[in-house]
Design an enzyme around this catalytic site. Structure first.
Site, PDB file in Angstrom:
ATOM      1  N   HIS A 213      -9.909   1.035   2.801  1.00 42.64           N
ATOM      2  CA  HIS A 213      -9.498   2.416   3.095  1.00 42.64           C
ATOM      3  C   HIS A 213     -10.712   3.297   3.417  1.00 42.64           C
ATOM      4  O   HIS A 213     -10.620   4.194   4.255  1.00 42.64           O
ATOM      5  CB  HIS A 213      -8.760   3.029   1.901  1.00 42.64           C
ATOM      6  CG  HIS A 213      -7.320   2.634   1.795  1.00 42.64           C
ATOM      7  ND1 HIS A 213      -6.385   2.974   2.741  1.00 42.64           N
ATOM      8  CD2 HIS A 213      -6.644   1.942   0.848  1.00 42.64           C
ATOM      9  CE1 HIS A 213      -5.191   2.515   2.379  1.00 42.64           C
ATOM     10  NE2 HIS A 213      -5.318   1.879   1.218  1.00 42.64           N
TER      11      HIS A 213
ATOM     12  N   HIS B 193      -9.159  -4.016  -1.224  1.00 39.90           N
ATOM     13  CA  HIS B 193      -8.104  -3.260  -0.537  1.00 39.90           C
ATOM     14  C   HIS B 193      -8.514  -1.784  -0.433  1.00 39.90           C
ATOM     15  O   HIS B 193      -8.402  -1.173   0.642  1.00 39.90           O
ATOM     16  CB  HIS B 193      -6.782  -3.420  -1.306  1.00 39.90           C
ATOM     17  CG  HIS B 193      -5.646  -2.618  -0.768  1.00 39.90           C
ATOM     18  ND1 HIS B 193      -4.548  -3.171  -0.167  1.00 39.90           N
ATOM     19  CD2 HIS B 193      -5.444  -1.269  -0.741  1.00 39.90           C
ATOM     20  CE1 HIS B 193      -3.723  -2.202   0.214  1.00 39.90           C
ATOM     21  NE2 HIS B 193      -4.237  -1.044  -0.130  1.00 39.90           N
ATOM     22  N   GLU B 194      -8.998  -1.230  -1.544  1.00 43.21           N
ATOM     23  CA  GLU B 194      -9.383   0.187  -1.546  1.00 43.21           C
ATOM     24  C   GLU B 194     -10.643   0.424  -0.716  1.00 43.21           C
ATOM     25  O   GLU B 194     -10.766   1.444  -0.040  1.00 43.21           O
ATOM     26  CB  GLU B 194      -9.581   0.685  -2.979  1.00 43.21           C
ATOM     27  CG  GLU B 194      -8.374   0.530  -3.901  1.00 43.21           C
ATOM     28  CD  GLU B 194      -7.073   1.035  -3.314  1.00 43.21           C
ATOM     29  OE1 GLU B 194      -7.098   1.984  -2.505  1.00 43.21           O
ATOM     30  OE2 GLU B 194      -6.019   0.464  -3.642  1.00 43.21           O
TER      31      GLU B 194
ATOM     32  N   CYS C  58       0.850  -1.195   0.000  1.00 44.20           N
ATOM     33  CA  CYS C  58       0.000   0.000   0.000  1.00 44.20           C
ATOM     34  C   CYS C  58       0.881   1.239   0.000  1.00 44.20           C
ATOM     35  O   CYS C  58       1.843   1.315   0.771  1.00 44.20           O
ATOM     36  CB  CYS C  58      -0.886  -0.018   1.251  1.00 44.20           C
ATOM     37  SG  CYS C  58      -1.949   1.419   1.404  1.00 44.20           S
TER      38      CYS C  58
HETATM   39 NI    NI Z   1      -3.771   0.979   0.152  1.00 44.54          NI
END
Ligand code: NI
Length: 160
Positions: A137, A133-134, A91
């Site tokens: 966030h 993954h995003e 990341c």
């Molecule tokens: Ni990331």
């Protein structure tokens, strides 16, 4: 439009749960132009708005080899997730760390585009992993949170 700096862990803004986008106006699209510029400039496979300090539920991904398949997801929701696998991630907000995490490799997602239009998407493999993954966030989570406890512990020690 501008390329922005990406926030680095432990910036507290990376730990916020981002609220949904409700206003799809020109000011919103201008902010998202910065997101896209920063994404393209750095040639990442994914980037989320909160990594630029924009606390709103928007992410962008492109896992294609030629970087010609960029997709923007506003207010994404996972409708279905299946076929878990162990994948290697890193990341931009957590430099120097790679690790294996568990992700679904088949996803059905509902989201909006930059004009607020709803669409459904089926994602597989890298594209599915990258979206998750995003999406983390947007909920204030980093992939390192999903590493085994001993990796997190070791990281804490080396962070001092
Ligand atoms: Ni990331």
């Amino acid at each position: 439009m501008a390329v922005r700096e990406v926030l680095i862990d432990p910036d507290p803004r990376l730990r916020e749960v981002c609220p949904p986008v409700e206003v799809f106006d020109d000011a919103f699209r201008e902010r998202m132009a910065d997101l896209i510029d920063t994404f393209q400039e750095n040639q990442w496979i994914g980037l989320s708005a909160p990594q630029l300090g924009l606390l709103e539920r928007v992410l962008v991904i492109d896992v294609s080899e030629n970087r010609d398949a960029m997709e923007v997801f506003v207010n994404p929701e996972v409708l279905q997730a299946s076929r878990q696998a162990i994948v290697e991630e890193s990341c931009a907000s957590v430099p120097g760390v790679e690790g294996k995490v568990m992700r679904a490799t088949r996803l059905h997602v509902r989201a909006q585009d930059l004009n607020g239009q709803y669409f459904d998407a089926a994602l597989n493999d890298m594209r599915a992993v990258c979206l998750q993954h995003e999406l983390d966030h947007l909920d204030g989570k980093l992939f390192v949170d999903r590493l085994p406890f001993w990796r997190r512990w070791r990281r804490k020690l080396s962070a001092g």
